[in-house]
Design a protein around this motif. Sequence first.
Motif, mmCIF file in Angstrom:
data_model
loop_
_atom_site.group_PDB
_atom_site.id
_atom_site.type_symbol
_atom_site.label_atom_id
_atom_site.label_comp_id
_atom_site.label_asym_id
_atom_site.label_seq_id
_atom_site.Cartn_x
_atom_site.Cartn_y
_atom_site.Cartn_z
ATOM 1 N N TYR B 111 0.826 -1.218 0.000
ATOM 2 C CA TYR B 111 0.000 0.000 0.000
ATOM 3 C C TYR B 111 0.860 1.268 0.000
ATOM 4 O O TYR B 111 0.541 2.228 -0.697
ATOM 5 N N ILE B 112 1.950 1.266 0.773
ATOM 6 C CA ILE B 112 2.825 2.462 0.798
ATOM 7 C C ILE B 112 3.401 2.686 -0.603
ATOM 8 O O ILE B 112 3.373 3.799 -1.140
ATOM 9 N N SER B 113 3.907 1.606 -1.213
ATOM 10 C CA SER B 113 4.508 1.725 -2.550
ATOM 11 C C SER B 113 3.478 2.165 -3.581
ATOM 12 O O SER B 113 3.738 3.039 -4.412
ATOM 13 N N LEU B 114 2.306 1.558 -3.491
ATOM 14 C CA LEU B 114 1.247 1.804 -4.470
ATOM 15 C C LEU B 114 0.748 3.250 -4.406
ATOM 16 O O LEU B 114 0.685 3.943 -5.437
ATOM 17 N N ILE B 115 0.458 3.714 -3.193
ATOM 18 C CA ILE B 115 -0.092 5.070 -3.045
ATOM 19 C C ILE B 115 0.962 6.108 -3.463
ATOM 20 O O ILE B 115 0.651 7.061 -4.185
ATOM 21 N N THR B 116 2.205 5.888 -3.059
ATOM 22 C CA THR B 116 3.271 6.824 -3.460
ATOM 23 C C THR B 116 3.413 6.846 -4.985
ATOM 24 O O THR B 116 3.531 7.918 -5.590
ATOM 25 N N ALA B 117 3.409 5.642 -5.586
ATOM 26 C CA ALA B 117 3.575 5.565 -7.049
ATOM 27 C C ALA B 117 2.430 6.266 -7.763
ATOM 28 O O ALA B 117 2.661 7.029 -8.718
ATOM 29 N N ILE B 118 1.212 6.044 -7.293
ATOM 30 C CA ILE B 118 0.045 6.653 -7.961
ATOM 31 C C ILE B 118 0.118 8.184 -7.844
ATOM 32 O O ILE B 118 -0.050 8.901 -8.830
ATOM 33 N N LEU B 119 0.401 8.673 -6.630
ATOM 34 C CA LEU B 119 0.456 10.128 -6.439
ATOM 35 C C LEU B 119 1.581 10.758 -7.266
ATOM 36 O O LEU B 119 1.375 11.770 -7.940
ATOM 37 N N LEU B 120 2.759 10.121 -7.216
ATOM 38 C CA LEU B 120 3.897 10.645 -7.999
ATOM 39 C C LEU B 120 3.582 10.660 -9.496
ATOM 40 O O LEU B 120 3.877 11.629 -10.192
ATOM 41 N N GLY B 121 2.989 9.564 -9.952
ATOM 42 C CA GLY B 121 2.629 9.446 -11.370
ATOM 43 C C GLY B 121 1.678 10.550 -11.785
ATOM 44 O O GLY B 121 1.856 11.182 -12.828
ATOM 45 N N LYS B 122 0.663 10.795 -10.957
ATOM 46 C CA LYS B 122 -0.334 11.823 -11.289
ATOM 47 C C LYS B 122 0.319 13.209 -11.317
ATOM 48 O O LYS B 122 0.060 14.015 -12.208
ATOM 49 N N VAL B 123 1.166 13.494 -10.305
ATOM 50 C CA VAL B 123 1.799 14.817 -10.211
ATOM 51 C C VAL B 123 2.744 15.032 -11.396
ATOM 52 O O VAL B 123 2.679 16.066 -12.090
ATOM 53 N N ILE B 124 3.597 14.045 -11.655
ATOM 54 C CA ILE B 124 4.591 14.228 -12.727
ATOM 55 C C ILE B 124 3.925 14.269 -14.104
ATOM 56 O O ILE B 124 4.289 15.076 -14.953
ATOM 57 N N SER B 125 2.902 13.422 -14.310
ATOM 58 C CA SER B 125 2.234 13.464 -15.626
ATOM 59 C C SER B 125 1.488 14.788 -15.791
ATOM 60 O O SER B 125 1.444 15.349 -16.887
ATOM 61 N N GLY B 126 0.896 15.297 -14.698
ATOM 62 C CA GLY B 126 0.213 16.592 -14.756
ATOM 63 C C GLY B 126 1.196 17.687 -15.126
ATOM 64 O O GLY B 126 0.917 18.523 -16.003
ATOM 65 N N ALA B 127 2.374 17.661 -14.485
ATOM 66 C CA ALA B 127 3.398 18.669 -14.775
ATOM 67 C C ALA B 127 3.874 18.535 -16.218
ATOM 68 O O ALA B 127 4.047 19.544 -16.928
#
Lengths: 257, 187
Positions: B111-127
């Motif tokens: 869960y820690i890995s998954l949530i971090t990956a999802i949030l990072l992915g969303k932020v970086i793709s948005g940027a």
Amino acid sequence: MGQYMPGNSVFHKMRGTTKLICFFWILTAVLLTDSAAGFFLLFLTAGASIALAGIGLRNMGKTIARLKVFFSVIFLMNLFFFSPEQAWWSCWIFHISPAGFEQGAGVVMRVVFLLVFSRILIATTTPVELTGALEILLLPLGVFGISTGELAMILSVAVQFIPILSKEADQIRKAQIARGAKFESGHLRDRAKSVLPVVIPVFLAAFRRADELALAMEARGYRKTKAQRKQCKFRVHVRDVQAVVLSCAVCITQILL
Amino acid sequence: MKHQLSEVKCAVLTAASIALCIVLPMAFHAIPNAGNIFLPMHIPVLICGLVCGWRYGLLCGIAGPVLSAVLTGMPPAAVLPGMAAETAVFGVAAGFMMKTVHTKRLFPDLYISLITAILLGKVISGAAKALIFSAGQYSMAAWVSASFITAWPGLLLQLALIPAVVAALEKSKLIPARYPKKSGRFQ
């Protein structure tokens, strides 16, 4: 899904690598298009390509019609929300403006053209030929220490896995229908719920097949080495050169328009 | 004893995950607009990153959407660069976090890995979309809407499904156990 259509057209005879290079040129041209003259040029290119590939307008129409809901949503979103300036009609947060109409139509046309060109590529190139072409185009990555042989192996295995896993997913789906799952009727939540019992078995089946294949490869002595590059025959025909030059010309013309 | 996947197995599992990036969205086709709502292509990429590591996750994240676009026309080429950037970050972040986080229990790690990956992915793709792929046409509201409002069923699905799939793969011994149970006889 886009399928290979056997044939004897100029596109079928062309090398996969050439078609992929041309596709990238055309892709750039489509993304750069923002004028009526540019869209007209793309229309002419697409028409000539469809005729040369011998795919048929009905087949192409079916491919585009499958995405009609997507196109409508994209167009309406742009039409209503793009710009409130010089609006033809306004109500609350909705504004229909010439700029929104232009933007919506432009985006939809770009996606349609990309769909048409990718359909031509897939319909005239076998998956194996496509993987071989990718392997050749990825060769320069070897300079940076990336194992292009391993990369090509992964892509080749992935392409070969697609029909197997697709069949497996279909069998699991039918088994769930037999157990009472409703995929094509009911509320969105019910349909989503019915998809869930398909996903875990599909993953297990895919990983089981991958496990068996990895075991077989290791048993036969497969190791990651630098010398796993298959020999590439760089026999270039006149039609390959002509195709690359023409697609490059389309791209440059788009930049100038 | 070393509990790791061999390179050959990682490569073949990555190939299977790339194939699933194409097959899974097809399984969701019965549901209208399922691609944007349930994000079926993200699931194999995240699983590949979690199971095989960041290098293979990166490859799956890039090759999955690209092959799908070439073979099926979806995602459309206009959406492809942004989506490939997002899935590439998913794969890298999931693999890296799984290597870094060790709580001695499988599900918290996942869960820690998954949530971090999802949030990072969303932020970086948005940027990436705001600065490169759709420069000047991508707003904060569009990012929130596409990443969290439209896609909330997909995010829930990922959080529910991915740990379950990884646990099922461990249980069926298709991947080595992250924390193998010690046998009492030899302690």
